[in-house]
Structure formats: C-alpha cells, structure tokens
Design a protein around this motif. Structure first.
Motif, PDB file in Angstrom:
ATOM      1  N   GLY A 799      33.795   7.010  32.013  1.00 33.45           N
ATOM      2  CA  GLY A 799      33.922   8.457  32.095  1.00 33.45           C
ATOM      3  C   GLY A 799      33.286   9.066  33.330  1.00 33.45           C
ATOM      4  N   THR A 800      32.803   8.256  34.269  1.00 35.45           N
ATOM      5  CA  THR A 800      32.193   8.779  35.496  1.00 35.45           C
ATOM      6  C   THR A 800      33.212   9.593  36.284  1.00 35.45           C
ATOM      7  N   THR A 801      32.769  10.735  36.862  1.00 36.47           N
ATOM      8  CA  THR A 801      33.685  11.637  37.566  1.00 36.47           C
ATOM      9  C   THR A 801      34.135  11.045  38.890  1.00 36.47           C
ATOM     10  N   GLU A 802      35.202  11.612  39.422  1.00 35.92           N
ATOM     11  CA  GLU A 802      35.754  11.166  40.698  1.00 35.92           C
ATOM     12  C   GLU A 802      34.719  11.250  41.822  1.00 35.92           C
ATOM     13  N   GLU A 803      33.993  12.379  41.921  1.00 41.55           N
ATOM     14  CA  GLU A 803      33.021  12.566  42.993  1.00 41.55           C
ATOM     15  C   GLU A 803      31.928  11.506  42.937  1.00 41.55           C
ATOM     16  N   GLU A 804      31.451  11.195  41.753  1.00 40.33           N
ATOM     17  CA  GLU A 804      30.396  10.200  41.610  1.00 40.33           C
ATOM     18  C   GLU A 804      30.882   8.811  42.003  1.00 40.33           C
ATOM     19  N   VAL A 805      32.128   8.491  41.640  1.00 39.75           N
ATOM     20  CA  VAL A 805      32.687   7.184  41.985  1.00 39.75           C
ATOM     21  C   VAL A 805      32.824   7.064  43.501  1.00 39.75           C
TER      22      VAL A 805
END
Length: 840
Positions: A799-805
């Motif tokens: 569930g990690t967000t796009e920005e964090e990835v």
C-alpha cells in the motif's frame, strides 16, 4: 495416529451421500440453475483412466457449483445401441441386449466407485423402448413435415458377406474387415434421410451465438463442415457428341476460368456413361476396356472428403472435349477420383495453376498449366516450374484472361458472373458442403424405423398410438446377407394401418447418432410416458451450461444435436435456438505416447487403480498431471506422488483435529496475532483467492492443486502449530484446506471435515470467501523500470504511495545510476506491482 484408508472412507461417504440423496435435484424457479453434463458414454469394454478424466472434470464443476448455491443437474446415461454390441453378439453367441446390459452395470458400478455426483434417478439407456419410442415419434413428426424422406444412396457392400458395411468396417484401403481379401463395392440402395440441409443457414448463422462459449476450433470445424460456398455455376458445351447435355460445373473462382485446362467429372457423374457409350453392336471397342476397368475400380472405392488432400489422384481421359464458354477453346473431359458427386455438381474445371489438387492431377497426366492470376508486385510465375498452386486470390491480378486482364480477382468475379448470366451459360450460386443425414442402418441393434409398406396403400407411417415399434427378441444374427430384421418374419409381417391388409415393416434401423442428438433433453424428464419431455422442465434447465467431451465429437454429434434442437423448436417443444451454451473439449489420457485403448493394450483399469490407491488419488492425479484441455501422459510415479500428498494432508488434520474441535467458530480476532498466525492466515487466504479464480474462470485445476500443495507445505513448515498458533486459527486454516480439496477429492474431504468436528456433511457447506485483508502481504517487492527496462527492485510495505516508492527507487544505487543527469517526464505506477519511469 489413524491411517488413511481410502477404500473404507470412500465406501462410507458414498453410502451417506446416497442415504441423504445429496445429488438429486428438481426444477425450482426460486433457485439459479446449472446444468453440467459429460457426453453420453458408449458402454463397451472396461472403464479405464482415460474415461475417468472426462467425468472427473465434470464432477469438479458440479460440486463447485453446488457449493456456490446453484441448483445443479448432473445426470448420466448410456448410448446403448450400436454396431459393436451386434458384432460382439455374433462373435460370442450372446444377445446384444445381454452384452449391453452387462456393460452398463459394470460402467455404473465403476462410476459410482469414483464418487461422481450423478442424479441416478434420471439414468437413461437408449436401447430401452421407453427411450427409443421417442426417437420414432420424432421421426414421424419429421416425416409429416417432409424432413424425413427416402431415396437411393450409395453404401459399402461386401459381396462375400452380402451385406452393407459401416465405414469403419472398410479397412486396408477398401477391403472387408471380415474378409480381408474381398474388395468392398459401392452400391445404390434405398435409404432414409433427415433433411439437415433445410437448416443449413440457421446452423451456420447461429454459430455466432456460440462464440465465447465454444472453443474457436470447434466452431471453425462446424463452419467448414457446413461449408457455405458462394460462387457460380457455368455450363460447358460438350463437343462432337450429338444430344449430349452441357456439363455444369460449380466454382468459387470463376476469375480463373481462362486457366482451365480440363473438365474433371466424378466417377458417378451421370454424363460419364453417356460419354463412354458402347457401339450399337454391344461390343466394347478395345480402347475403352482399360477405361471402363479403371472406372469400375474408382466407383467401387470411394474417397472420403477429409482424405481428398492426401489421396492418390487417379483419372482417365474420356476422349471427348468441351468448349470453354469464355475462351471458346476446347478442353478435354476427364474422370477423376478426387471429384465428389456429393459436392457442387460433381464436375469441376481443373485450374492447376491456382488449385493444389488440380496441379497434382494435371502434373501426373501431363495436362498444361496456365497462370491467369499473378501476385501483386512480384516476378511473373513460371508455370513450367510450379510445384505449389498460387491460390491467394485476394493478393493478385488477372493475366492471360482477355478483357479481364489487370482486374483484381474480386472485380473479375463480379464482371464474369454478370457476363455469364447475360449470355445465359452461367449464374451466381451459393452451395453447401453439408448433406442430408443418412440414418438407415442395415442392422438389428438400433431403433426400428416406424414405416410400413402396403401393396395397396404404399408407404405409410406407423400410427403414434402404436409406438414403440419394438425390436424382436430373438433375431437371427449372422453378420451376412440381409438386415437381421428382414429375416425375422414375426417382425416384418404386419397389417396396414389404413386398409388392414397385409403389410411389411421397414427393416432398417436408425443411426445411433439419433439417440445422442436429444438425450440431454430427456434427462430433464426421464420417465414421462406421454411426451418426450415436459417443456416447462426443459425451459428451466436449458440451455446446458457446460458440456464436456472429446474433440472427436466436434462435428457430427454436435451438428446433429444443433439440428435436432431447431426441429424441436419448430415443433413448439422448446423456445431456444441452441442446446449448449458452453462446450469444453478435454485432452486425451495417453500411455506410451498414444491414447489409452484396450486394442493397444495400454490401459490402466479404473477399478484396479481405485483398489490400489483409492478413487480420490485417481481423481487428483488426472486433474493435476496436465491442464484439462491438454493431453495427459500417464505416470505411475506421479500417481504415487498424489497418493503421498493425500496421506500428508490426512496425517496433518488427524494430528490437530482433537485440539481444534472445540475452538470458537467465527471471525479471527486479528489483534494480537502471532507471526506464525499471520503467515498461515495470509497463505491460506491467498491460496483460497487463487483457487477460487482457477475454479470459476479458468479451470486450471492443476494449478489449484499445486497451490493447495504449497499451502500444505507451509503448514508443515510452521510446525509445531501448538506453539504460537491458537486452536481457532489452526481450525480455520485446516477447514479452508479441506474445503478447497472438497470438489476434487470429495471422500477424504468429507472425512477430514468430520474429523474437524462437523456433524453435517460438506454438501451442506457453501464455498468459502477469502478475506482480502488477511490475504494482503505486509511487504511487497516492486520492480522498477527506467524507460521500459528493468533496473532494480524495491521492497516496501503493502500500500505504499507512488511518491514514497519513487523516493526509495531514487535512493537505490543500482537504479539511481540510470537516472543520473536525466529528467523524469512520465511516471507509470501500478500499486504494489510496478513502477516505470520515462526519462529524457
């Protein structure tokens, strides 16, 4: 610890299913229905594991649908008439009925041994008068409407047996199966036909309704068998023969007519005898003797349509010419064994440059080859060197074709047909490869045709009130001479239904495809003695939701069933156009690289296998060894592996059953779950999610079993479960494991369910739903692409967000070097699955 005893367990649960009448079903408009059916078996010989695969697939589908809340109809019966029973009766001096009923009893016993979930109350056998009276009833209805008629037709005839032979009794290129040195002849006799051609367009057009539900190759096979061809009929005037009628040919390629170098007639074309006319004295000129001898041989040895491409081309020149109506030039008239009287007009124009069969024939007999269509943008074709005909008419232009030069084949066809119609020597025409269905068989063991012949009143139908016309109990079966019914006076001799005088019964019986063309309707109402079936019951159950059988029945059985459905619709018995919504064709079970067959001596007996390993092991193996649509190579080592797996599951449940029986039944409290519990719950719900997909959408039973095996391995890996796994968690994991096995290995699943503390059988339990939250991974590995090429992977929390990835990717040394000095212009992100960075 208890041992896994499959024979004891399987007998126990089959008895309970029967007592609880688990598999019985009735039409109920309040419930969604599901009609699943395997093709009607012919009861002959011993049931082997090749048979079992088909029935196991159907049984898994039936059991899953019951667990999903459907009202399931899953019946079984017997295609009990047929030539093998009659041959066995002659060979063994036993009545065909006795031989058949013995086989039926054996087949039923073995099918029951495997626990297949049939509603046996609906069992039918096509050799019983209660069934075949309705074959006769349908025949009379078709006779009334002109759909059943009698005409002369060619049959295989053995002069030594003095009887008609079925196609399969003609062996070794045209010899009798019983007298292998006797060449089989073809003779014309009166035969009964059903007018399938009256439904040609419907049979073709309604294939569109089956798209998405039937395999594409089966639809194509049906379409090709119906064989709609749009073309033209063209008349060629016979030259130098007074009173000869023009020879009419059919062609789909009138655009190639300038390349015709011969007319070729079928051996039985009516013009052949006239062209080879003997002189008035009755003597045969010496030059004709060889031709007539060759003609006789060609007429005796028929070529099947499916063998045309590979058959050895034979022919001879009649000595007569015809005039090409377009070129006005003469071309020779030949007779050829590769031209069929049953297709088109029984005459073709040979255009060797643009038809491969014509090219092979013309090369053999040194007839000229003339190119009249050339490919676009290519070098001209050298006719002298051609070994492969150029038949891609959509990719060419006309040459050597007079005023039509330069036209595309499509434009040329339109102009040439117009010209032929204007000059009255041709016309546009649509023909079909499909022919009317010949149902006459000169056999005993089949449905008697309900017709009588009276010297005064002629041919008459048997009145409906006198049905069924029953087979005589004691026929004289020899396999030689007339039909057995014709030599049985008590059957033949009857009274005329009109004048009451003496009459004779029809002594032919019906093709057994008649029996199997509508049997699945009778299952809906198998004991009705007033009508073939109650239309209201059929309206509830039909169409068949899933039909399962071999590809060998892709043409005739399915085509005749579709025809029968349309006839019944027109009789007002049904309202649908097609009987089968979905069709599945399973692969063969092979041993030693060839399909299991008693004649090859490579069968594995079904009962023998069940006695050694248990029915559930056999079921599991046939589902696991290969995808159901692929052929399966039998392996004794692999069957041992399936046996060992079921033993592991049994031991696992037996070890923990006592501890989980009293556990709370309900939702698992996620608060405070241990690491072991999280691992097990995640694995079991992930497995359930994928197994559900395999059952419902893809039929990947082999992958479903592999997933259950992985789950079992994971449970063992977490042992001892007493440490860190609460009884209720253990109970849920083991219950879900059991439920996933239930459709495939139902006996052991029932036993495990009972061991886990459940009093009611699995037939009362719904298919479980997976918990998405429990199935979710805590951590996922996301592949990272730069410009579409994989450059690395990053592990993140689910569930990690796009920005964090993206930040993690930029911080990864391996990925960062491909981003250095570049600008990200586009980002493609699939949560928990993929990150693709487009850079400049």
């Amino acid at each position: 610890m208890a041992d896994y005893n499959p024979q004891e367990i399987e007998a126990k649960w089959q008895k309970r299913w029967a007592e609880a009448r688990v598999f019985e079903s009735e039409a109920d408009p309040k419930k969604p229905k599901y009609y699943v059916l395997e093709m009607l078996p012919y009861p002959s010989g011993t049931m082997h594991m090749g048979h079992m695969r088909n029935y196991t697939i159907g049984d898994v589908v039936a059991r899953v649908k019951r667990m999903r809340g459907f009202n399931v109809l899953h019946p079984m019966g017997w295609d009990a008439f047929g030539l093998p029973a009659e041959n066995a009766a002659i060979k063994n001096k036993i009545h065909p009925r006795t031989w058949t009923l013995q086989n039926v009893a054996e087949f039923q016993r073995v099918l029951s041994r495997f626990g297949f979930s049939y509603d046996w109350r609906r069992e039918i056998s096509t050799c019983e008068p209660e069934y075949y009276r309705w074959n006769q009833w349908f025949f009379l209805k078709m006779f009334e409407r002109g759909l059943a008629y009698r005409k002369k037709s060619r049959v295989n005839w053995c002069p030594q047996c003095a009887t008609v032979l079925a196609n399969e009794q003609v062996i070794n290129g045209g010899y009798c199966w019983r007298h292998e040195d006797t060449l089989v002849e073809t003779r014309e006799i009166e035969q009964w036909f059903l007018k399938t051609t009256a439904y040609s367009d419907q049979l073709l057009d309604d294939l569109k309704q089956l798209e998405g539900g039937w395999p594409e190759r089966v639809i194509l096979m049906q379409r090709n068998w119906i064989g709609k061809s749009q073309g033209a009929k063209v008349k060629f005037v016979v030259m130098g023969t007074r009173g000869a009628n023009p020879i009419e040919i059919f062609t789909t390629r009138i655009d190639t007519i300038y390349g015709a170098t011969a007319i070729v007639l079928a051996p039985r074309h009516p013009a052949v005898d006239k062209l080879l006319r003997r002189n008035k004295s009755g003597r045969i000129p010496p030059q004709l003797k060889a031709k007539l001898k060759k003609l006789d041989k060609m007429r005796q040895t028929s070529v099947k349509t499916e063998d045309l491409a590979t058959t050895k081309k034979e022919g001879f020149f009649t000595g007569i010419y015809a005039k090409n109506p377009f070129t006005q030039k003469k071309i020779p008239i030949w007779v050829g064994n590769f031209v069929l009287m049953e297709y088109g007009t029984g005459a073709i124009m040979a255009v060797p440059a643009h038809d491969q069969r014509d090219l092979e024939f013309c090369r053999k007999y040194k007839l000229p080859v003339r190119v009249v269509v050339e490919p676009l943008g290519s070098e001209p074709i050298d006719a002298k060197r051609m070994t492969k005909a150029f038949d891609e008419h959509g990719q060419g232009k006309l040459v050597n074709s007079g005023p039509y030069n330069g036209l595309s084949p499509e434009d040329a066809i339109a102009k040439m047909v117009t010209f032929a119609e204007k000059k009255k020597f041709g016309r546009a025409e649509t023909i079909y490869r499909l022919r009317d269905w010949g149902i006459s068989r000169q056999r005993y063991w089949g449905t008697p045709i309900p017709i009588v012949y009276c010297a005064k009143d002629g041919m008459l139908p048997v009145p409906e009130k006198d049905l069924p016309v029953i087979l005589p109990p004691n026929p004289n079966l020899t396999g030689e001479g007339e039909s057995p019914l014709a030599t049985t006076p008590e059957f033949v001799n009857t009274t005329c239904p009109k004048c009451g005088g003496p009459a004779r019964r029809e002594t032919d019986t019906m093709d057994t495809f008649v029996d199997s063309s509508w049997y699945f309707y009778r299952y809906c109402d198998p004991h009705n003695d007033k009508v073939p079936y109650d239309s209201a019951k059929v309206a509830y159950w039909f169409p068949i939701d899933q039909y399962i059988g071999g590809i060998t029945h892709a043409i005739l059985h399915l085509l005749y069933s579709r025809f029968w459905c349309k006839v019944m619709r027109d009789l007002g018995l049904v309202t649908h156009n097609e009987p089968i919504a979905r069709l599945f064709t399973q692969g063969m079970v092979q041993r030693g690289g060839v399909a299991m067959s008693k004649s090859r001596g490579n069968v594995v007996g079904a009962e023998e296998m069940a006695q050694k390993y248990g029915a559930d092991t056999g079921r599991l193996y046939t589902l696991f060894a290969a995808p159901p649509e692929k052929d399966l190579e039998w392996s004794e080592e692999s069957i041992e592996g399936s046996w060992r797996f079921l033993n592991r599951v049994f031991r696992l449940v037996d070890r923990h059953a006592a501890a989980v029986r009293g556990a709370t039944n309900g939702a698992i409290d996620a608060v405070g779950t241990t690491s072991k519990e999280k691992t097990l719950l995640r694995k079991v719900h992930q497995t359930l999610r994928r197994v559900t997909q395999d059952f419902e959408t893809r039929w990947h039973f082999n992958s479903a079993i592999a997933l259950v095996m992985e789950l079992t391995n994971e449970i063992y890996a977490q042992e001892p479960l007493e440490e860190g796994v609460r009884p209720e968690v253990r109970g849920e994991v083991l219950e879900l494991l059991t439920l996933m096995l239930a459709p495939m290995t139902p006996h052991i699943a029932e036993e495990l369910w009972e061991m886990l503390g459940h009093r009611d059988g699995l037939w009362t339990v719904a298919w479980p739903s997976f918990d998405a939250a429990l199935a979710r991974e805590d951590e996922v590995e996301i592949p990272v692409q730069v410009g579409g090429r994989l450059r690395g992977r990053v592990k993140v929390a689910a569930g990690t967000t796009e920005e964090e990835v993206i930040k993690l990717a930029q911080a990864d040394a391996a990925i960062a070097q491909h981003l250095a000095g570049k600008r990200i212009v586009k980002r493609i992100f699939v949560p928990d699955k993929l990150l693709n960075l487009v850079v400049t």
